[in-house]
Design a protein around this motif. Structure first.
Motif, PDB file in Angstrom:
ATOM      1  N   ILE A  59       0.844  -1.206   0.000  1.00  0.00           N
ATOM      2  CA  ILE A  59       0.000   0.000   0.000  1.00  0.00           C
ATOM      3  C   ILE A  59       0.878   1.254   0.000  1.00  0.00           C
ATOM      4  O   ILE A  59       0.682   2.171  -0.803  1.00  0.00           O
ATOM      5  CB  ILE A  59      -0.954  -0.004   1.230  1.00  0.00           C
ATOM      6  CG1 ILE A  59      -2.025  -1.091   1.066  1.00  0.00           C
ATOM      7  CG2 ILE A  59      -1.604   1.365   1.426  1.00  0.00           C
ATOM      8  CD1 ILE A  59      -2.902  -1.288   2.299  1.00  0.00           C
ATOM      9  N   GLU A  60       1.865   1.280   0.886  1.00  0.00           N
ATOM     10  CA  GLU A  60       2.667   2.503   1.027  1.00  0.00           C
ATOM     11  C   GLU A  60       3.544   2.753  -0.208  1.00  0.00           C
ATOM     12  O   GLU A  60       3.685   3.893  -0.651  1.00  0.00           O
ATOM     13  CB  GLU A  60       3.495   2.439   2.316  1.00  0.00           C
ATOM     14  CG  GLU A  60       2.595   2.416   3.549  1.00  0.00           C
ATOM     15  CD  GLU A  60       3.278   2.832   4.832  1.00  0.00           C
ATOM     16  OE1 GLU A  60       4.514   2.922   4.856  1.00  0.00           O
ATOM     17  OE2 GLU A  60       2.557   3.080   5.820  1.00  0.00           O
ATOM     18  N   TRP A  61       4.124   1.697  -0.739  1.00  0.00           N
ATOM     19  CA  TRP A  61       4.929   1.868  -1.969  1.00  0.00           C
ATOM     20  C   TRP A  61       4.016   2.365  -3.102  1.00  0.00           C
ATOM     21  O   TRP A  61       4.397   3.247  -3.870  1.00  0.00           O
ATOM     22  CB  TRP A  61       5.586   0.545  -2.376  1.00  0.00           C
ATOM     23  CG  TRP A  61       6.883   0.215  -1.695  1.00  0.00           C
ATOM     24  CD1 TRP A  61       7.040  -0.274  -0.437  1.00  0.00           C
ATOM     25  CD2 TRP A  61       8.212   0.334  -2.230  1.00  0.00           C
ATOM     26  NE1 TRP A  61       8.372  -0.474  -0.154  1.00  0.00           N
ATOM     27  CE2 TRP A  61       9.122  -0.117  -1.248  1.00  0.00           C
ATOM     28  CE3 TRP A  61       8.727   0.755  -3.448  1.00  0.00           C
ATOM     29  CZ2 TRP A  61      10.502  -0.149  -1.442  1.00  0.00           C
ATOM     30  CZ3 TRP A  61      10.107   0.722  -3.648  1.00  0.00           C
ATOM     31  CH2 TRP A  61      10.981   0.280  -2.654  1.00  0.00           C
ATOM     32  N   SER A  62       2.808   1.784  -3.202  1.00  0.00           N
ATOM     33  CA  SER A  62       1.898   2.176  -4.292  1.00  0.00           C
ATOM     34  C   SER A  62       1.449   3.617  -4.146  1.00  0.00           C
ATOM     35  O   SER A  62       1.417   4.369  -5.125  1.00  0.00           O
ATOM     36  CB  SER A  62       0.652   1.281  -4.294  1.00  0.00           C
ATOM     37  OG  SER A  62       1.025  -0.042  -4.404  1.00  0.00           O
ATOM     38  N   ILE A  63       1.082   3.991  -2.929  1.00  0.00           N
ATOM     39  CA  ILE A  63       0.646   5.375  -2.692  1.00  0.00           C
ATOM     40  C   ILE A  63       1.781   6.329  -3.083  1.00  0.00           C
ATOM     41  O   ILE A  63       1.572   7.339  -3.744  1.00  0.00           O
ATOM     42  CB  ILE A  63       0.233   5.576  -1.214  1.00  0.00           C
ATOM     43  CG1 ILE A  63      -1.077   4.855  -0.918  1.00  0.00           C
ATOM     44  CG2 ILE A  63       0.109   7.062  -0.870  1.00  0.00           C
ATOM     45  CD1 ILE A  63      -1.531   4.926   0.541  1.00  0.00           C
ATOM     46  N   GLY A  64       2.992   5.972  -2.673  1.00  0.00           N
ATOM     47  CA  GLY A  64       4.144   6.833  -2.964  1.00  0.00           C
ATOM     48  C   GLY A  64       4.348   6.996  -4.458  1.00  0.00           C
ATOM     49  O   GLY A  64       4.431   8.109  -4.971  1.00  0.00           O
ATOM     50  N   ARG A  65       4.413   5.875  -5.182  1.00  0.00           N
ATOM     51  CA  ARG A  65       4.679   5.955  -6.622  1.00  0.00           C
ATOM     52  C   ARG A  65       3.532   6.667  -7.349  1.00  0.00           C
ATOM     53  O   ARG A  65       3.768   7.432  -8.272  1.00  0.00           O
ATOM     54  CB  ARG A  65       4.869   4.548  -7.207  1.00  0.00           C
ATOM     55  CG  ARG A  65       5.375   4.581  -8.629  1.00  0.00           C
ATOM     56  CD  ARG A  65       5.499   3.197  -9.218  1.00  0.00           C
ATOM     57  NE  ARG A  65       4.219   2.500  -9.223  1.00  0.00           N
ATOM     58  CZ  ARG A  65       4.033   1.299  -9.739  1.00  0.00           C
ATOM     59  NH1 ARG A  65       5.043   0.654 -10.282  1.00  0.00           N
ATOM     60  NH2 ARG A  65       2.850   0.715  -9.706  1.00  0.00           N
ATOM     61  N   TYR A  66       2.293   6.429  -6.878  1.00  0.00           N
ATOM     62  CA  TYR A  66       1.130   7.098  -7.491  1.00  0.00           C
ATOM     63  C   TYR A  66       1.261   8.621  -7.342  1.00  0.00           C
ATOM     64  O   TYR A  66       1.089   9.370  -8.301  1.00  0.00           O
ATOM     65  CB  TYR A  66      -0.148   6.591  -6.824  1.00  0.00           C
ATOM     66  CG  TYR A  66      -1.401   7.236  -7.353  1.00  0.00           C
ATOM     67  CD1 TYR A  66      -1.952   6.833  -8.574  1.00  0.00           C
ATOM     68  CD2 TYR A  66      -2.040   8.252  -6.646  1.00  0.00           C
ATOM     69  CE1 TYR A  66      -3.098   7.432  -9.062  1.00  0.00           C
ATOM     70  CE2 TYR A  66      -3.180   8.850  -7.122  1.00  0.00           C
ATOM     71  CZ  TYR A  66      -3.713   8.441  -8.336  1.00  0.00           C
ATOM     72  OH  TYR A  66      -4.851   9.042  -8.816  1.00  0.00           O
ATOM     73  N   LEU A  82       8.502  -6.139  -6.203  1.00  0.00           N
ATOM     74  CA  LEU A  82       9.739  -6.845  -5.842  1.00  0.00           C
ATOM     75  C   LEU A  82      10.610  -5.979  -4.928  1.00  0.00           C
ATOM     76  O   LEU A  82      11.195  -6.483  -3.957  1.00  0.00           O
ATOM     77  CB  LEU A  82      10.517  -7.223  -7.122  1.00  0.00           C
ATOM     78  CG  LEU A  82      11.894  -7.865  -6.911  1.00  0.00           C
ATOM     79  CD1 LEU A  82      11.805  -9.147  -6.099  1.00  0.00           C
ATOM     80  CD2 LEU A  82      12.565  -8.160  -8.262  1.00  0.00           C
ATOM     81  N   ASN A  83      10.658  -4.691  -5.226  1.00  0.00           N
ATOM     82  CA  ASN A  83      11.441  -3.788  -4.369  1.00  0.00           C
ATOM     83  C   ASN A  83      10.936  -3.830  -2.923  1.00  0.00           C
ATOM     84  O   ASN A  83      11.728  -3.902  -1.977  1.00  0.00           O
ATOM     85  CB  ASN A  83      11.328  -2.344  -4.871  1.00  0.00           C
ATOM     86  CG  ASN A  83      12.114  -2.111  -6.153  1.00  0.00           C
ATOM     87  OD1 ASN A  83      12.866  -2.985  -6.573  1.00  0.00           O
ATOM     88  ND2 ASN A  83      11.938  -0.969  -6.764  1.00  0.00           N
ATOM     89  N   ALA A  84       9.616  -3.785  -2.775  1.00  0.00           N
ATOM     90  CA  ALA A  84       9.027  -3.794  -1.428  1.00  0.00           C
ATOM     91  C   ALA A  84       9.374  -5.087  -0.702  1.00  0.00           C
ATOM     92  O   ALA A  84       9.735  -5.084   0.480  1.00  0.00           O
ATOM     93  CB  ALA A  84       7.509  -3.631  -1.515  1.00  0.00           C
ATOM     94  N   MET A  85       9.283  -6.214  -1.435  1.00  0.00           N
ATOM     95  CA  MET A  85       9.577  -7.514  -0.818  1.00  0.00           C
ATOM     96  C   MET A  85      11.057  -7.608  -0.432  1.00  0.00           C
ATOM     97  O   MET A  85      11.405  -8.094   0.636  1.00  0.00           O
ATOM     98  CB  MET A  85       9.218  -8.657  -1.780  1.00  0.00           C
ATOM     99  CG  MET A  85       7.734  -8.898  -1.930  1.00  0.00           C
ATOM    100  SD  MET A  85       6.949  -9.283  -0.360  1.00  0.00           S
ATOM    101  CE  MET A  85       6.510  -7.703   0.228  1.00  0.00           C
ATOM    102  N   SER A  86      11.905  -7.136  -1.326  1.00  0.00           N
ATOM    103  CA  SER A  86      13.339  -7.245  -1.059  1.00  0.00           C
ATOM    104  C   SER A  86      13.727  -6.432   0.178  1.00  0.00           C
ATOM    105  O   SER A  86      14.422  -6.934   1.068  1.00  0.00           O
ATOM    106  CB  SER A  86      14.118  -6.761  -2.282  1.00  0.00           C
ATOM    107  OG  SER A  86      15.477  -6.952  -2.079  1.00  0.00           O
ATOM    108  N   ALA A  87      13.248  -5.192   0.243  1.00  0.00           N
ATOM    109  CA  ALA A  87      13.578  -4.339   1.400  1.00  0.00           C
ATOM    110  C   ALA A  87      12.953  -4.893   2.680  1.00  0.00           C
ATOM    111  O   ALA A  87      13.587  -4.918   3.745  1.00  0.00           O
ATOM    112  CB  ALA A  87      13.108  -2.912   1.149  1.00  0.00           C
ATOM    113  N   GLY A  88      11.696  -5.342   2.572  1.00  0.00           N
ATOM    114  CA  GLY A  88      10.982  -5.865   3.755  1.00  0.00           C
ATOM    115  C   GLY A  88      11.652  -7.102   4.328  1.00  0.00           C
ATOM    116  O   GLY A  88      11.860  -7.211   5.537  1.00  0.00           O
TER     117      GLY A  88
END
Lengths: 47, 604
Positions: free
Chosen positions: B61-68, B269-275
């Motif tokens: 959610i947070e990555w999507s909100i940011g990129r949006y 993938l970025n979110a998963m890798s960092a998480g």
């Protein structure tokens, strides 16, 4: 260490390390798209 | 209006910066203590469930909100929220995404400065030859700013300023030249230091270098599951809370970092890798350092007693003493590695806290990078000084509770409702999967729409009404006693005790017990009231105050200890709350001005 604790620890740490390594390798080996992307160091032109 | 030309240098840099944002002091100090207090190895089960149902969805959610938001030139949550929700109130609800960062940074940078100072003291051998009590007392003296441990006047303020200076300087270098470059150097070093200490911790041998237990005794204690704890709501709330802290969710920094990613680029993938990198540092490294080492030297009972005061106490009051068992050179190296590790973990997080504030100033008021970075440093200094000056009066704890706990859960709930229900899960799912380099399991569409908001509601409601002693079976329609750390309990100040007035002519005992010690330290007078069951309080009084009790006096809660001019803790607590509220309102004001500007210029 008792057997249950050892099993718990090994399973948890192996799962986490494997997933972490898998995703990180995927990031490293996924080819960038041919169009321009978010990352400035991929650009041909000096910023 | 935005004139930002910031971008990430490389994808790996972005992931390391995002992982650095998540990896913080909590990974090494909070997680192992939470695990010990909540069922040992069984804590990992609710922890994992919360990671899968709360952590991963919120990362998406947070990555999507940011990129949006980034597509429209918005790098902070207020205007992104308004774009997604269309109604004006979303703009102001987005304030949390700026407020939490500045409020958390103001006390987090202070804790970060302790680590910097402890690196200095470890390397210069300050702790050599000190007893455990002296090392613990060193921390108390350090946080009492009027007493210097090194001869540097106002030492705590000096290190705080140094820490803020380093943060502001790195931030002023920009996203790829500052934050990303720092993450690329710091994260590998952090993992290296972590591995070194973990190996030292788990290879301790009883009888060698003063150890009373093998290092594996601590691991055994930490990882032995207590399955009955799985039925306790307390454990589940603790696991959910830990996931929030560890992933830096509900704060606005993830959205800000992600806003510099282009629409067609991957976020899944970025979110998963960092998480998952954060999970590795927390579970694999974090569990193998402080608990094995402290149990190795102090035994299980003592560590249980010490962890009741939280991980910070164990880290700063105890670890420097334990390292002394390894001889002066290894102790200095271990101190450097441990507090250096904490400093690295802290600074990557505080840099992430600075970025949203800077982005807001740059986007909305066209400020330069340098000006906004130093303005951030100045704001943190002003807001953080009360935590430095009145640390022992509980101001830092108050900031941590409201900005570092309650605001995060509330904001996460707000953004999840916005994303899943207002923006709509259909559009939301498209955002998550657009450009994705991995296939996101379809089940997450359901989880993000139903399970995550429901879990967040339960966590928030649970925090509101948490019962005393975590006795959830006592909830009834006839009412129940509230935990002093429940939100309602905090608002009603149920844990304040008998010293309820801001200023008073008497100071009352806050626990039953016997006056078992009277001493003078650093020109201050103290008496200690102990009940013989581990509960004790040290009471400080001035020369002008008149003691009513004497050595050996039996006191009951509410009895007068001394008479004189007293400023009670409750004054500082309310002062901290008013300060935080004012900062929130000032941020709302900034957003209102920015909105008016955008309206005038036709950019909204």
């Amino acid at each position: 260490m008792n057997k249950t604790a050892l099993i718990f620890m090994i399973i948890s740490e192996t799962v986490i390390t494997s997933i972490m390594v898998y995703f990180f390798l995927k990031v490293l080996f996924t080819k960038p798209t041919p169009e321009s992307d978010s990352y400035s160091e991929n650009n041909d032109v000096e910023r | 209006m935005s004139s930002s030309t910031e971008s990430w240098g490389t994808r790996v840099g972005l992931i390391l910066a995002m992982a650095g944002n998540a990896v913080g002091l909590g990974n090494f100090l909070r997680f192992p203590v939470q695990a010990v207090q909540n069922g040992g190895g069984a804590f990992i089960i609710p922890y994992f469930v919360c990671f899968l149902l709360l952590g991963i969805p919120l990362l998406f959610i947070e990555w999507s909100i940011g990129r949006y938001g980034g597509q429209f030139g918005y790098h902070t949550t207020p205007f992104t929220f308004q774009k997604m929700g269309t109604r004006r109130f979303w703009l102001y609800l987005g304030t949390f995404g700026i407020f939490s960062n500045i409020a958390i940074a103001s006390y987090y940078c202070y804790i970060e400065s302790w680590t910097l100072s402890y690196v200095f003291h470890s390397v210069t051998g300050t702790f050599q030859g000190m007893s455990q009590f002296q090392v613990a007392e060193f921390f108390n003296t350090y946080t009492d700013i009027f007493v210097s441990t090194t001869g540097i006047p106002f030492e705590a303020v000096f290190f705080f300023l140094l820490c803020l200076g380093i943060n502001s300087w790195i931030l002023s270098k920009g996203l790829s030249g500052g934050v990303e470059k720092a993450a690329k150097i710091i994260m590998p070093l952090l993992i290296f230091f972590g591995i070194f200490l973990a190996i030292k911790g788990i290879t301790l041998i009883a009888g060698h270098q003063g150890a009373v237990n093998d290092g594996t005794v601590g691991l055994n204690f930490l990882w032995t599951p207590k399955y009955d704890s799985l039925w306790s709501p307390k454990v589940w709330l603790a696991a959910a809370g830990q996931i929030f802290f560890t992933l830096s969710l509900g704060q606005g920094s993830v959205q800000c970092f992600a806003s510099y990613v282009k629409k067609k680029d991957d976020i899944a993938l970025n979110a998963m890798s960092a998480g998952w990198m954060n999970e590795f540092v927390e579970v694999v490294l974090g569990s193998a350092i402080i608990i094995p080492i402290s149990i190795g030297y102090l035994g299980i009972d003592k560590v249980i007693e010490l962890t009741s005061a939280g991980g910070l106490g164990l880290g700063f009051r105890t670890m420097p003493f334990l390292f002394q068992n390894w001889g002066p050179i290894l102790a200095a190296i271990a101190g450097l590695a441990f507090f250096g590790l904490l400093f690295f973990a802290g600074i990557t997080s505080s840099l992430a806290m600075g970025t949203p504030y800077m982005s807001f100033l740059r986007d909305e008021f066209n400020w330069s990078r340098k000006k906004s970075a130093w303005f951030f440093g100045g704001s943190v200094l002003i807001l953080g000084l009360p935590t430095v000056l009145f640390f022992q009066q509980g101001v830092l704890d108050e900031y941590d509770y409201w900005a570092g706990s309650v605001a995060l859960v509330l904001f996460a709930l707000i953004e999840t409702i916005l994303f899943s229900w207002v923006f709509g899960i259909k559009k939301g799912w498209k955002e998550i999967t657009s450009g994705a380099d991995i296939k996101v399991p379809g089940i997450y569409k359901f989880i993000i729409k139903w399970v995550t908001p429901l879990m967040l509601l339960i966590v928030f409601a649970g925090s509101l009404i948490r019962p005393a002693n975590d006795e959830w079976n006592k909830l009834s329609f006839n009412g129940w006693e509230l935990h002093k750390e429940s939100i309602i309990g905090q608002i009603m100040q149920t844990g304040i005790g008998p010293n309820k007035d801001y200023c008073a002519g008497e100071f009352y005992a806050e626990n039953d017990g016997v006056v078992d010690s009277m001493y003078v330290k650093d020109n201050r007078n103290y008496i200690r009231v102990s009940n013989g069951k581990g509960q004790q309080s040290s009471i400080k009084y001035d020369n002008n105050d008149k003691l009513v009790v004497e050595m050996g006096s039996i006191v009951k809660t509410g009895d007068i200890i001394y008479t004189g001019k007293v400023i009670n803790r409750v004054f500082f607590i309310d002062f901290a709350r008013m300060l935080l509220l004012s900062v929130f309102m000032v941020n709302v004001g900034f957003i209102y001005v920015a909105y008016k500007r955008r309206k005038r210029e036709g950019t909204i």
